[in-house]
Design a protein around this motif. Structure first.
Motif: not given
Length: 81
Positions: A2-8, A62-66
């Motif tokens: 969910v975090i990945i989808y939200t941020i992207v 995606l770097i932030s998500v990681r």
């Protein structure tokens, strides 16, 4: 996930809006400039750079998500027990 989808999705939305506003302001400025001024915009080049900027923005998110997914939630809010 969910975090990945939200941020992207947020980065995609903000980047898309910003790119469109930038393009509109650029073409608006080109209309205001006098005809004697040597200024021309290649539409194909503008579209290519806009898409490139969008791709770079999404890859950067995606770097932030990681980094975000590696942080312990309790440590992030300051609770160390």
């Amino acid at each position: 996930k969910v975090i990945i989808y939200t941020i992207v999705s947020q980065v995609f939305l903000l980047s898309s809006i910003s790119i469109v506003v930038g393009i509109l302001l650029t073409y608006g400025t080109a209309l205001i400039l006098p005809d004697e001024m040597p200024f021309s915009l290649d539409t194909k080049l503008v579209v290519v750079y806009a898409l490139l900027l969008l791709v770079v923005s999404i890859l950067s998110s995606l770097i932030s998500v990681r980094k975000i997914t590696k942080i312990d939630p309790l440590q992030a809010i300051g609770r160390m027990e």
